[in-house]
Design a protein around this motif. Structure first.
Motif: not given
Length: 334
Positions: A313-319, A246-247, A230-232
């Motif tokens: 905006t956080d590349q690691e989070e998006l990955s 929130m997903f 989960q996360g924004w």
């Protein structure tokens, strides 16, 4: 013609010698750790279970909920140790395998045990009793909550050590078949216990997520599902500014939720479900964010009747989201 040095050993002999050294080292570790394991089982059986039973501090259902099959597991260790001390590895472990179901039962009860302990700690008398017992020098500073998972930790050690023992026992050894069978049965039990633990963790996640969701549409949304993350994320609309949402990702659906207003009288801090997206119908791609740079990225999720653009905006989070979504999609196609 190749000459050999006098007194040199052939490769087969050297391999056998290596097996023997590894077998002896593994057997010694199994014996030493079993002694320590049995000692700790006995401390809990004596200073917690035994005293609680004698004083009648806890009712039998409460004791059973807290300790599960602890005393029977202790008995199984007491039965095994003399065989290990006598070097009868195959015979001892073959007999021990008859008690493996106790570890399945203990694992199935572990979540209930932790819940019971937290409930009992609300009782002042029980808290005092636990602190008194934990303060005994025999426990070495360990608390009851540290000791309760001990059988499950030991099962993992059993698997590692018995498999290694079997692998380093030659096929002509009299206990080879017994050790091979014991290694297989212990590994199968360890896998079942791992599955039980995974399901318990997932159930905890589902209860937590369900508690975060409010409103009529939220009822039963998490039932029977497997939680992934989960996360924004920012939802990028065709026109206008990105909106934070929130997903919650499960193996079969992606749930999009909107936070309730902070001043909501009854549901502040919860989320309203806005949409459920089936992973089986999802086509995922990265719009940008492949390079690992600091600028974040954008994911495109296409469904039969809708397209989502999700930005971070956080590349690691998006990955991490990309890999989790990819796994969820593939799991629905298998």
């Amino acid at each position: 013609m190749e000459l050999s040095c006098p007194g040199s050993r052939c490769p087969v002999q050297e391999q056998r010698a290596r097996w023997e050294r590894k077998r002896a080292c593994t057997a010694r570790e199994l014996l030493e750790t079993e002694r320590r394991y049995q000692e700790q089982l006995g401390l809990v059986a004596t200073y917690f279970l035994g005293i609680l039973k004698a004083k009648g501090t806890l009712r039998p259902p409460e004791r059973q909920a807290l300790f599960g099959s602890w005393e029977l597991i202790y008995g199984a260790s007491q039965e095994l140790l003399p065989y290990l001390e006598g070097g009868c590895w195959g015979q001892g472990l073959e007999g021990f395998c008859r008690h493996l179901e106790l570890y399945n039962q203990f694992a199935a009860n572990s979540e209930r045990s932790q819940t019971t302990l937290q409930q009992l700690k609300k009782n002042k008398g029980f808290r005092r009793f636990v602190r008194l017992q934990e303060g005994r020098p025999e426990f070495g500073g360990l608390q009851l909550q540290d000791l309760l998972p001990l059988p499950l930790q030991r099962l993992q050690q059993y698997e590692n050590l018995v498999v290694a023992l079997a692998e380093n026992t030659g096929p002509n050894s009299p206990d080879h078949q017994q050790l091979t069978r014991a290694a297989r049965l212990i590994s199968e039990t360890a896998q079942r216990v791992h599955t039980i633990g995974q399901k318990q963790k997932n159930d905890q996640h589902l209860r937590r997520v369900q508690a975060l969701l409010s409103g009529r549409q939220a009822k039963g949304l998490t039932s029977g599902r497997w939680f992934l993350r989960q996360g924004w994320l920012l939802v990028v609309p065709p026109h206008g500014e990105p909106r934070p949402r929130m997903f919650f990702l499960f193996t079969d659906v992606l749930l999009m939720a909107k936070p309730r207003p902070p001043l909501h009288l009854l549901r502040s801090g919860t989320f309203a479900c806005k949409a459920l997206y089936p992973m089986a119908q999802c086509h995922l791609s990265r719009v940008f964010g492949h390079s690992g740079g600091p600028c974040g990225g954008l994911l495109s999720l296409s469904f039969p009747h809708e397209k989502l653009l999700l930005m971070s905006t956080d590349q690691e989070e998006l990955s991490r989201w990309y890999h989790s979504l990819t796994w969820a999609i593939s799991s629905q196609k298998n």
